[in-house]
Design a protein around this motif. Sequence first.
Motif, PDB file in Angstrom:
ATOM      1  N   GLU A  60     -20.406 -87.013 -79.321  1.00 44.21           N
ATOM      2  CA  GLU A  60     -21.765 -87.310 -79.218  1.00 44.21           C
ATOM      3  C   GLU A  60     -22.426 -86.877 -80.720  1.00 44.21           C
ATOM      4  O   GLU A  60     -23.477 -86.917 -81.040  1.00 44.21           O
ATOM      5  CB  GLU A  60     -22.516 -86.401 -78.317  1.00 44.21           C
ATOM      6  CG  GLU A  60     -22.036 -87.195 -77.063  1.00 44.21           C
ATOM      7  CD  GLU A  60     -22.833 -86.410 -75.789  1.00 44.21           C
ATOM      8  OE1 GLU A  60     -22.956 -85.190 -75.945  1.00 44.21           O
ATOM      9  OE2 GLU A  60     -23.156 -87.122 -74.755  1.00 44.21           O
ATOM     10  N   ASP A  61     -21.666 -86.247 -81.590  1.00 44.40           N
ATOM     11  CA  ASP A  61     -21.967 -85.480 -82.964  1.00 44.40           C
ATOM     12  C   ASP A  61     -22.463 -86.561 -83.719  1.00 44.40           C
ATOM     13  O   ASP A  61     -21.380 -87.610 -84.258  1.00 44.40           O
ATOM     14  CB  ASP A  61     -20.975 -84.713 -83.442  1.00 44.40           C
ATOM     15  CG  ASP A  61     -21.250 -83.852 -84.451  1.00 44.40           C
ATOM     16  OD1 ASP A  61     -22.715 -83.774 -84.980  1.00 44.40           O
ATOM     17  OD2 ASP A  61     -20.582 -83.374 -85.378  1.00 44.40           O
ATOM     18  N   GLU A  62     -23.765 -86.719 -84.267  1.00 41.92           N
ATOM     19  CA  GLU A  62     -24.034 -87.495 -85.451  1.00 41.92           C
ATOM     20  C   GLU A  62     -23.557 -87.320 -86.533  1.00 41.92           C
ATOM     21  O   GLU A  62     -23.340 -88.224 -87.348  1.00 41.92           O
ATOM     22  CB  GLU A  62     -25.423 -87.336 -85.800  1.00 41.92           C
ATOM     23  CG  GLU A  62     -26.498 -87.989 -84.367  1.00 41.92           C
ATOM     24  CD  GLU A  62     -27.828 -87.890 -84.671  1.00 41.92           C
ATOM     25  OE1 GLU A  62     -28.284 -87.247 -85.418  1.00 41.92           O
ATOM     26  OE2 GLU A  62     -28.536 -88.053 -83.823  1.00 41.92           O
ATOM     27  N   LYS A 122     -28.255 -86.667 -79.673  1.00 44.41           N
ATOM     28  CA  LYS A 122     -29.429 -87.443 -80.000  1.00 44.41           C
ATOM     29  C   LYS A 122     -28.737 -88.498 -80.856  1.00 44.41           C
ATOM     30  O   LYS A 122     -29.151 -88.779 -81.971  1.00 44.41           O
ATOM     31  CB  LYS A 122     -30.275 -86.575 -80.792  1.00 44.41           C
ATOM     32  CG  LYS A 122     -31.360 -85.697 -80.154  1.00 44.41           C
ATOM     33  CD  LYS A 122     -32.014 -85.145 -80.998  1.00 44.41           C
ATOM     34  CE  LYS A 122     -33.091 -84.048 -79.939  1.00 44.41           C
ATOM     35  NZ  LYS A 122     -32.966 -83.004 -80.300  1.00 44.41           N
ATOM     36  N   LYS A 123     -27.486 -88.848 -80.390  1.00 46.81           N
ATOM     37  CA  LYS A 123     -26.754 -89.969 -81.110  1.00 46.81           C
ATOM     38  C   LYS A 123     -27.397 -91.272 -81.136  1.00 46.81           C
ATOM     39  O   LYS A 123     -28.125 -91.843 -80.158  1.00 46.81           O
ATOM     40  CB  LYS A 123     -25.256 -90.332 -80.453  1.00 46.81           C
ATOM     41  CG  LYS A 123     -25.442 -90.677 -79.040  1.00 46.81           C
ATOM     42  CD  LYS A 123     -23.819 -90.890 -78.600  1.00 46.81           C
ATOM     43  CE  LYS A 123     -23.770 -91.320 -77.042  1.00 46.81           C
ATOM     44  NZ  LYS A 123     -24.178 -92.638 -76.821  1.00 46.81           N
ATOM     45  N   SER A 183     -15.307 -79.934 -72.980  1.00 48.78           N
ATOM     46  CA  SER A 183     -16.610 -79.828 -73.511  1.00 48.78           C
ATOM     47  C   SER A 183     -16.795 -79.982 -75.196  1.00 48.78           C
ATOM     48  O   SER A 183     -17.797 -80.639 -75.672  1.00 48.78           O
ATOM     49  CB  SER A 183     -17.245 -78.519 -73.428  1.00 48.78           C
ATOM     50  OG  SER A 183     -16.514 -77.542 -73.750  1.00 48.78           O
ATOM     51  N   ASN A 184     -15.857 -79.526 -75.900  1.00 49.54           N
ATOM     52  CA  ASN A 184     -15.686 -79.809 -77.338  1.00 49.54           C
ATOM     53  C   ASN A 184     -15.427 -81.400 -77.718  1.00 49.54           C
ATOM     54  O   ASN A 184     -16.187 -81.811 -78.917  1.00 49.54           O
ATOM     55  CB  ASN A 184     -14.639 -79.014 -78.011  1.00 49.54           C
ATOM     56  CG  ASN A 184     -15.164 -77.417 -77.989  1.00 49.54           C
ATOM     57  OD1 ASN A 184     -16.177 -76.937 -77.608  1.00 49.54           O
ATOM     58  ND2 ASN A 184     -14.317 -76.639 -78.025  1.00 49.54           N
ATOM     59  N   THR A 185     -14.680 -81.871 -76.979  1.00 45.44           N
ATOM     60  CA  THR A 185     -14.495 -83.247 -77.204  1.00 45.44           C
ATOM     61  C   THR A 185     -15.660 -84.193 -77.163  1.00 45.44           C
ATOM     62  O   THR A 185     -16.230 -85.125 -77.952  1.00 45.44           O
ATOM     63  CB  THR A 185     -13.410 -83.836 -76.336  1.00 45.44           C
ATOM     64  OG1 THR A 185     -12.149 -83.213 -76.725  1.00 45.44           O
ATOM     65  CG2 THR A 185     -12.933 -85.295 -76.773  1.00 45.44           C
ATOM     66  N   MET A 239     -20.839 -76.161 -83.464  1.00 46.14           N
ATOM     67  CA  MET A 239     -19.912 -76.676 -82.362  1.00 46.14           C
ATOM     68  C   MET A 239     -18.759 -76.092 -82.354  1.00 46.14           C
ATOM     69  O   MET A 239     -18.137 -75.890 -83.652  1.00 46.14           O
ATOM     70  CB  MET A 239     -19.845 -78.324 -82.811  1.00 46.14           C
ATOM     71  CG  MET A 239     -19.036 -78.845 -81.851  1.00 46.14           C
ATOM     72  SD  MET A 239     -19.252 -80.682 -81.923  1.00 46.14           S
ATOM     73  CE  MET A 239     -18.654 -80.932 -83.624  1.00 46.14           C
ATOM     74  N   SER A 240     -18.287 -75.694 -81.396  1.00 41.54           N
ATOM     75  CA  SER A 240     -16.867 -75.152 -81.034  1.00 41.54           C
ATOM     76  C   SER A 240     -15.753 -76.076 -81.688  1.00 41.54           C
ATOM     77  O   SER A 240     -15.917 -77.122 -81.429  1.00 41.54           O
ATOM     78  CB  SER A 240     -16.547 -74.702 -79.894  1.00 41.54           C
ATOM     79  OG  SER A 240     -17.438 -73.485 -79.588  1.00 41.54           O
TER      80      SER A 240
END
Length: 193
Positions: A83-85, A186-187, A76-78, A1-2
């Motif tokens: 959403e990042d598990e 896939k949170k 986009s990064n936020t 992820m950026s």
Amino acid sequence: MSQLLSFDEYCDFFAPIGALNSPAELHGMLCGQLSGGARPGLAKWQQMALVFLDLVDLDDKLISAELRQAIAEMYSNTLLALEDEAMGFSLVLPDEDTEMSQRLQALSQWCHGFLTGFGSSGLSGEQSFSPESAEALRDFAAIVQIGTDEDDSEQSESDLFEVCEYVRLAAVNLFLEFSPPSGEGKKQPGIVH
């Protein structure tokens, strides 16, 4: 992820062209929008950001492609980070080398931006808030009023770190509670402690 740019890197883009609001407040506004379920998309977000920064009336030549790219990547990064598990979400705030008063002011601005974005995200009036979410929003409102006359003591550093971590986790929890699944990540819904 950026990764998001740093607070100072955003300032390097915004300050020379006279941006009205800080990178912290802009990022807070974006997080509030996303947490309230809004998905404006890149083109609309860029326009919203330029309006928020009071740059919309500038000659297009003054708004560089790099600035537009930085604003697009913030979006986009936020969204990916929220959403990042793996809980990779972070706030756009000045680093620890910055004076305490400036960091407190930036945290206040971030929370103000979040409340502005969340309030304008399009949540319906019938939306019910969990006690945790209602408390988090009240806490954000209290942080907006925070004084900036703290000293740079070790205790103040520790207290500020704890408040920033609370705000970070509260923002993720609000996102999980009110944001519809995008299908991109896939949170797992739930409250983060």
